[in-house]
Design an enzyme around this catalytic site. Sequence first.
Site, PDB file in Angstrom:
ATOM      1  N   ARG A 157       0.849  -1.199   0.000  1.00 16.59           N
ATOM      2  CA  ARG A 157       0.000   0.000   0.000  1.00 16.59           C
ATOM      3  C   ARG A 157       0.882   1.245   0.000  1.00 16.59           C
ATOM      4  NH1 ARG A 157      -2.624  -4.325   2.366  1.00 16.59           N
ATOM      5  NH2 ARG A 157      -4.534  -4.756   1.185  1.00 16.59           N
ATOM      6  N   ASP A 186       0.440  -7.388  -3.446  1.00 18.58           N
ATOM      7  CA  ASP A 186      -0.962  -7.137  -3.134  1.00 18.58           C
ATOM      8  C   ASP A 186      -1.617  -6.462  -4.331  1.00 18.58           C
ATOM      9  OD1 ASP A 186      -3.450  -6.607  -1.616  1.00 18.58           O
ATOM     10  OD2 ASP A 186      -2.189  -7.021   0.122  1.00 18.58           O
ATOM     11  N   HIS A 258      -6.041 -10.854  -3.774  1.00 16.37           N
ATOM     12  CA  HIS A 258      -5.120  -9.714  -3.674  1.00 16.37           C
ATOM     13  C   HIS A 258      -4.083  -9.766  -4.799  1.00 16.37           C
ATOM     14  CE1 HIS A 258      -6.636  -8.025   0.055  1.00 16.37           C
ATOM     15  NE2 HIS A 258      -6.692  -9.240   0.572  1.00 16.37           N
ATOM     16  N   GLU A 321      -9.129 -13.298   2.164  1.00 16.08           N
ATOM     17  CA  GLU A 321     -10.034 -12.377   1.470  1.00 16.08           C
ATOM     18  C   GLU A 321     -10.071 -12.614  -0.042  1.00 16.08           C
ATOM     19  OE1 GLU A 321      -9.753  -8.562   4.484  1.00 16.08           O
ATOM     20  OE2 GLU A 321      -8.281  -8.690   2.883  1.00 16.08           O
ATOM     21  N   TYR A 412      -3.283  -5.980  15.668  1.00 14.16           N
ATOM     22  CA  TYR A 412      -3.262  -5.157  14.465  1.00 14.16           C
ATOM     23  C   TYR A 412      -2.848  -3.736  14.843  1.00 14.16           C
ATOM     24  CZ  TYR A 412      -4.715  -8.308  10.784  1.00 14.16           C
ATOM     25  OH  TYR A 412      -4.714  -9.305   9.839  1.00 14.16           O
ATOM     26  N   PHE A 413      -1.625  -3.395  14.477  1.00 10.21           N
ATOM     27  CA  PHE A 413      -1.066  -2.108  14.886  1.00 10.21           C
ATOM     28  C   PHE A 413      -1.441  -0.971  13.930  1.00 10.21           C
ATOM     29  CE2 PHE A 413       2.674  -3.877  17.643  1.00 10.21           C
ATOM     30  CZ  PHE A 413       1.737  -4.462  18.484  1.00 10.21           C
ATOM     31  N   THR A 463      -0.546  -0.787   5.787  1.00  9.22           N
ATOM     32  CA  THR A 463      -0.112   0.613   5.612  1.00  9.22           C
ATOM     33  C   THR A 463      -1.004   1.438   4.690  1.00  9.22           C
ATOM     34  OG1 THR A 463       1.416  -0.036   3.833  1.00  9.22           O
ATOM     35  CG2 THR A 463       2.292   0.001   6.089  1.00  9.22           C
ATOM     36  N   GLU A 464      -2.296   1.094   4.592  1.00  7.75           N
ATOM     37  CA  GLU A 464      -3.188   1.929   3.795  1.00  7.75           C
ATOM     38  C   GLU A 464      -3.109   3.395   4.216  1.00  7.75           C
ATOM     39  OE1 GLU A 464      -5.456  -2.081   3.929  1.00  7.75           O
ATOM     40  OE2 GLU A 464      -4.051  -0.951   5.179  1.00  7.75           O
TER      41      GLU A 464
END
Length: 751
Positions: A157, A186, A258, A321, A412-413, A463-464
């Site tokens: 991302r 991705d 993805h 996903e 999930y950071f 990192t979106e």
Amino acid sequence: MQRLLSTIIFILLCSNIVFSQTKLNLIPYPQNIKINKGEFIIPNVLVLSNHLPKEETEYLKTKLKIKFQESNHRNAQIIYSKLEPSESSVNNDGFYTLTILPYQIQISSYTNQGYFLAIQTVIQLFEEFKNEKKIPALKIEDYPKFSWRGMHLDVCRHFFTVDEVKQYIDYLAMYKLNTFHWHLTDDQGWRIEIKKYPRLTQVGSKRKESMIGAYIDHTFDGKPYGPYFYTQEQIKEVVEYAKDRHITIVPEIEMPGHALAALSAYPELACTKGSFEPATEWGVFDDVFCPKDETFQFLENVLDEVIVLFPSPYIHIGGDECPKTRWKECTHCQELIKKNNLKDEHGLQSYFIQKIEKYVNSKGRKIIGWDEILEGGLAPNAAVMSWTGIKGGIEAAKSGHFAVMTPGSYCYFDHYQGDPQTEPNAFGGFTPLEKVYSYNPIPTELNEKEVKYILGVQANLWTEYILDFKHVQYMIFPRLMALSEVGWGTSDAKDYKEFEGRVINQFKRLDKMGVNYAKSIYNISGKVIPNGHGVAYELSTSQKNKRIRYTIDGTQPTINSQVYQSPIPVSKSLIIKSAYFENGELKSAISSQEFNTSKTMGKSIILEEQPSENYSFGGAFTLVDGIIGNQKQLGKTWLGFQGKDATATIDLGTKTEFSEIYFNVLENKGSWIHLAKSATVFLSDNGKDFKKVSEISKDEIQKAKGKIKINIGEQYSKYIKIKIENAGIIPAGNPGADSKAWLFIDEIGAL
């Protein structure tokens, strides 16, 4: 004189006891530590044995800011002895002993890895006692509980340079983590050079623009991004760098979903003709790898080059996903399902993963994937990375498969770590330092035999919403320290405040390194609690609560504002602003919370179905706490239900007059969040016999854009029940098609 001498001795003994019982500033804290009498004086020139492990000792020299010289074993101030491994020894690889005597530091271990872990402890001790110039004599016997102590980094991302990735690896080494999960491919970018397929980086490593701001705004920067990727020479350099720090890099090559960046370069690998381009927004997309011969040949060729570059026992193949929309419409896929007697498209995913696993196994490696690889049946030798919760890890362990625990609610950071109003934009969720520290990777559902299949724990950084490396630092620190101690096996949730004190002491080290860590624990934390007449707002900070100042009229707090002493009663709509002051100066961000009163505020509430752990802060009480959810920040103020309806029963205490029910639901289809299908209101006087008084349809909810107000006429009742119906399975043409939709709701009010 005798009495005076006895008193002095008593005081010295007491002070020695207090000193010996005080924890040192070490993270992760050792398994066993004993502080002895005496001190090791830190010299101006430290004499090292000429028989110390070479590479690790060179690392030590770069971290200790003093001079060195070498000598023989007898005269050295740091010496090392190698232990002989045995089956009865605890964790041979990571085990070490560290003995600090007044004249010498002695290290022993079975392996160089153990020695490296020991010198991380030495570095922390030298840092802690550098001003005193002396380290207390002590004996440490130490080893990690878990063999997998990992951190993940998404470079698709947003991309990070080789030097930044090396810094990231250094952070892991500092706190004794041993696995770096490198997310390299991705929808938004392909970041690894594959020589056989040059278009992967020529086309797939760039995108025409990027989404910016909150997802719900759906805005883009209009700026080309890339080409960004790592050459194979750079990969080798990073792998060697990590190896020197005893860190294993696990590469991730996403499949079958993805895959947009790869399909942009090689569209013939899709189920449809395309065309395709790397995604410019975040989310999940329908176009995935088609399970045909040319696809498997492509992936095998890619994996051939990946396996040569990365010596890791495990190769991560993603598996998460993966929408089945294209597979359902694809003639080839449907024929493949029939030919192989597969149950459905989930069975086809299992077929896909098992085929890849067989190839990876033939190369002497194993696969690991996100817990969706369990769908349709788990590949024979696969390990599972359990992220959607702990269920995947439990299922894997019970069936004799290894698992790494990385549930989104704890690990999930990219979630908020402080009040979303005072934090930079994040993905959503609320995962503060204390919550990370409270995590136990061993599910209680497992027996003694099954527990052995839990390899360890990992945190993930997607990192979106993270544009640069300073922001990476902000999101992982100080939460990485909590993860470190959880993975080491010495965390204890009831001792969180003691741990928090050690974290604050570690900030000095990060300051010297120039790390942009989050100071969220200094900020004011607000918690809504019932108080019998509504709610009260409880404020706290890691520092002294009596230094908190607050206002209730919406003005900014100053040093002259009201001193916080006890929870602030909320009996009317108002805005509470608060801040922490020290020596007359503002030391924290200003926290602001608006309250909207209604007849349900602070009342007893019961939910028939519980929300997802990721979005459950405050539990059912969140729906009657007087706080309206911010649609751009899915942190503390929303409850999220995946695939489930939300049915809440509110006890007003006494029969009460009201004529309107209100609540909000959220729509954010890119994140699989859909408006409710319907909502029904029931009333009761006894809590057992409920009468339906109103119902609102999907069309009405859409027309109101999720901000629901239901006029139910003049009512006089004690209980309110409201059933908010989940949208169900996401329909084709939407991100996450065929998956369970999310339902997000906030305050349920009555007027």
